[in-house]
Design an enzyme around this catalytic site. Structure first.
Site, PDB file in Angstrom:
ATOM      1  N   LYS A 126     -10.317  -0.189  11.478  1.00 44.37           N
ATOM      2  CA  LYS A 126     -10.261  -1.168  10.277  1.00 44.37           C
ATOM      3  C   LYS A 126     -10.801  -2.902  11.104  1.00 44.37           C
ATOM      4  O   LYS A 126     -11.289  -3.808  10.835  1.00 44.37           O
ATOM      5  CB  LYS A 126      -8.915  -1.641   9.785  1.00 44.37           C
ATOM      6  CG  LYS A 126      -9.128  -0.998   8.460  1.00 44.37           C
ATOM      7  CD  LYS A 126      -7.677  -0.966   7.586  1.00 44.37           C
ATOM      8  CE  LYS A 126      -6.870  -0.395   6.520  1.00 44.37           C
ATOM      9  NZ  LYS A 126      -8.263   0.043   5.623  1.00 44.37           N
ATOM     10  N   ASP A 172       3.191  -3.984   8.020  1.00 42.58           N
ATOM     11  CA  ASP A 172       1.888  -3.417   8.085  1.00 42.58           C
ATOM     12  C   ASP A 172       0.647  -4.164   8.654  1.00 42.58           C
ATOM     13  O   ASP A 172       0.949  -5.385   7.669  1.00 42.58           O
ATOM     14  CB  ASP A 172       1.861  -2.481   6.401  1.00 42.58           C
ATOM     15  CG  ASP A 172       0.585  -2.104   6.006  1.00 42.58           C
ATOM     16  OD1 ASP A 172      -0.224  -1.896   7.208  1.00 42.58           O
ATOM     17  OD2 ASP A 172       0.174  -1.888   5.094  1.00 42.58           O
ATOM     18  N   CYS A 202      -4.997   2.107  -3.183  1.00 49.91           N
ATOM     19  CA  CYS A 202      -3.107   2.611  -3.487  1.00 49.91           C
ATOM     20  C   CYS A 202      -2.273   2.204  -3.213  1.00 49.91           C
ATOM     21  O   CYS A 202      -1.574   2.010  -2.532  1.00 49.91           O
ATOM     22  CB  CYS A 202      -3.511   3.207  -1.729  1.00 49.91           C
ATOM     23  SG  CYS A 202      -4.664   4.290  -1.423  1.00 49.91           S
ATOM     24  N   HIS A 232       0.878  -0.914  -0.022  1.00 51.07           N
ATOM     25  CA  HIS A 232       0.397   0.205  -0.015  1.00 51.07           C
ATOM     26  C   HIS A 232       0.619   0.882   0.000  1.00 51.07           C
ATOM     27  O   HIS A 232       2.167   1.366   0.038  1.00 51.07           O
ATOM     28  CB  HIS A 232      -1.209  -0.271   1.290  1.00 51.07           C
ATOM     29  CG  HIS A 232      -2.006   0.911   1.196  1.00 51.07           C
ATOM     30  ND1 HIS A 232      -1.645   2.465   2.194  1.00 51.07           N
ATOM     31  CD2 HIS A 232      -3.221   0.474   1.391  1.00 51.07           C
ATOM     32  CE1 HIS A 232      -3.076   2.691   1.360  1.00 51.07           C
ATOM     33  NE2 HIS A 232      -3.510   1.793   1.406  1.00 51.07           N
ATOM     34  N   GLN A 277      -4.224  -4.777   7.120  1.00 49.76           N
ATOM     35  CA  GLN A 277      -5.483  -5.981   7.226  1.00 49.76           C
ATOM     36  C   GLN A 277      -5.357  -7.083   7.696  1.00 49.76           C
ATOM     37  O   GLN A 277      -6.322  -8.096   7.187  1.00 49.76           O
ATOM     38  CB  GLN A 277      -5.041  -5.631   5.134  1.00 49.76           C
ATOM     39  CG  GLN A 277      -5.443  -4.270   4.483  1.00 49.76           C
ATOM     40  CD  GLN A 277      -6.662  -3.966   4.578  1.00 49.76           C
ATOM     41  OE1 GLN A 277      -7.933  -5.101   5.343  1.00 49.76           O
ATOM     42  NE2 GLN A 277      -7.017  -3.124   4.780  1.00 49.76           N
TER      43      GLN A 277
END
Lengths: 411, 147
Positions: free
Chosen positions: A227, A201, A365, A124, A204
């Site tokens: 999220k 990261d 993104c 991303h 997600q």
């Protein structure tokens, strides 16, 4: 235990209120972008503003003490959730804020000319652009782990990409477009053998699967509150204490310093306070606690199993339309990325909107990834604990009628 | 309605699809004398350049090229069709009437011809930018050229 998404919907006012879009019942399939908030989160935020308002940091009165205690309680909940020490949980503005803190507070300080930052083409923008800037500032070089033919990040390819110069490896645990789960634990081991720092990261992954930072042995982990059923504008940076001690705050001001003198010397508080200058997003931090508790009550493993079932179901249903191409059939996360045959992704998303279905179209993104996929844009449907098979049926029905996409303007 | 075709939803769809599938003006200019502007969208897909060439105070050629959705591509192609032969005043007037239509304000439909097919764009608010990005870019070139 198998979760019941219909029963869970009773806890979400976005469902109870029967929100409509384009006059149709809303079908929310953009959970990789953001998620609905259960009542317990909204109530906590309202409570802060209606009964508990005060600023945090060393107040001399009860309301302030209460907020400090609640922020600490939220930090403890996060620490328990990811299995870290409480002091290793830094509150930030979100995943982007967290990665930027590592990039500018740690990497920009420690990298030298000729060092390498290893990324992947599936990242991303928030896990690319801060590193671009760090490379520019330090003279470090950017390198990319090649994806395998499906789009996965493999241990073998990371191993091949590591060099003695690799100081930082920054990868998403779950890609936001294709939804493959990267083998972070194994990658951490080879990174450490190479004396490289692994920055993960988790935007997600943390909302959808068990993430245990001690088990993974990652050095930094970033994720966002919104999220995972929490408020927007709050996120977390986990960092190993030894690294947090080396990291500079890249925002300074009230609340993060111990002493300072007019000639310009300052001593900062210990992590995590060192990184939390200024008035915090208190409602966000407070709201994060009930969000995580809600997920823990439902069970992260149950959520993960539910999403895997939905993913398999969506692939089966979409394939049966014979009217689309799916780019990530075999990925593990509850994300399906596709294009309707002959329909540009943005037109497809508008058509879905006209049927009340919220999906994301575009490059999500991850602009570099589109070269790999060989398409300028895709449509992404992403699931969560409250997603039902009926939602997916409605999506599949729309995809089957994709040729009629201009109906969005004429019916 | 003074359009050169019958205004039914089916016909409007066909006009949009025709200009998207078989654009008349989608190319990068090979000759000299073109001024160009980049048009892109924050929602990150539409990404194209528009080109304009003027001779003797009138638009001699108008082109566009790049990645587009149906709405941005077809609307820009239709605009190119209509700009050619117009002077600045006529071109600005056309663009103004079109933008008024998209924004659901009063507009003079007598100059729009095929561009009328985008009259329903407001139904899909997220696509308003797509329907106007080529038009506002061309308008910007026209103003630049006047200076």
């Amino acid at each position: 235990m198998k979760l019941d998404p219909i029963a869970l919907r009773n806890d979400f006012s976005m469902y109870r209120n029967a929100v409509k879009m384009q006059g149709k019942p809303l079908v929310w399939l953009d959970n990789a972008s953001t998620t609905f908030k259960p009542d317990c989160v909204i109530e906590e935020i309202v409570r802060y503003y209606s009964e508990e308002t005060a600023n945090s940091h060393r107040g001399d009165y009860d309301l302030c003490y209460n907020i400090d205690q609640k922020i600490l309680a939220s930090r403890k909940t996060v620490a328990h959730f990811i299995n870290s020490e409480v002091e290793e949980v830094v509150f930030t503005t979100g995943t982007t804020g967290s990665i930027n803190l590592v990039a500018f507070g740690y990497a920009a300080k420690t990298l030298k000319e000729g060092d390498e930052i290893l990324l992947s083409e599936a990242e991303h923008a928030s896990n690319l652009l801060p590193w671009f800037k760090v490379a520019e500032l330090t003279g470090a070089r950017l390198a990319y782990v090649p994806l395998d033919k499906e789009g996965r990040i493999t241990v073998e390819n990371v191993q091949k990409s590591l060099t003695p110069k690799t100081k930082i490896v920054a990868l998403a645990q779950v890609g936001n477009v294709l939804g493959f789960v990267a083998p972070i634990k194994e990658i951490a081991a080879i990174c450490h053998r190479n004396h490289s720092i692994l920055v993960v990261d988790g935007a997600q992954s943390v909302p959808h699967m068990k993430v245990d930072v001690k088990d993974l042995d990652c050095d930094f982990l970033s994720f966002s509150g919104h999220k995972l059923l929490g408020p927007t504008g709050v996120g977390v940076l986990y960092g190993k204490m030894s690294l947090l001690l080396e990291t500079d705050p890249y925002v300074s001001g009230g609340g993060n310093n111990d002493k300072f003198y007019k000639e310009g010397t300052v001593t900062f508080l210990k992590p995590p306070m060192k990184f939390e200058a200024g008035t915090l997003n208190i409602e966000g931090i407070l709201g994060l606690k009930p969000a995580i508790e809600y997920i823990e009550k439902v069970g992260i493993e149950n959520i993960n199993a539910h999403e895997r079932e939905l993913k398999a179901y969506a692939v089966e249903k979409l394939k049966a339309t014979k009217n689309c191409v799916i780019y990530n059939e075999d990925s593990e996360a509850g994300i399906v990325t596709f294009n309707i045959d002959g329909v540009f992704a943005q037109d497809a998303a508008t058509f879905l909107n006209s049927r009340g279905i919220a999906c994301r179209s575009g490059q999500h993104c991850a602009k570099i990834l589109n070269d790999f996929l060989g398409t300028p844009a895709t449509v992404r449907a992403s699931f969560y604990l409250y997603t039902t098979k009926e939602d997916i049926d409605l999506l599949a029905d729309a995809v089957a009628h994709g040729k009629e996409f201009l109906d969005a303007y004429f019916i | 309605m003074p359009t050169s075709f019958e205004l039914t939803p089916m016909m409007m769809r066909e006009v949009i699809m025709d200009h998207y599938s078989n654009p008349r003006h989608k190319s990068t200019p090979s000759g000299d004398g073109y001024v160009s502007i980049h048009a892109s969208s924050t929602n990150c897909i539409d990404d194209f350049d528009v080109y304009l060439k003027k001779e003797n105070g009138k638009v001699a050629d108008a082109l566009w090229n790049g990645v587009s959705c149906t709405i941005s591509g077809a609307s820009t192609d239709i605009l190119c069709d209509q700009l050619i032969g117009k002077n600045d005043e006529e071109a600005h007037y056309l663009i103004k009437q079109y933008l008024n239509m998209i924004e659901e304000k009063e507009f003079d439909d007598s100059v729009l011809d095929e561009a009328i097919v985008f009259m329903n764009t407001g139904k899909q608010a997220a696509r308003i930018h797509c329907a106007t990005m080529g038009w506002t870019a061309m308008d910007e070139i026209l103003y630049k050229e006047e200076k």
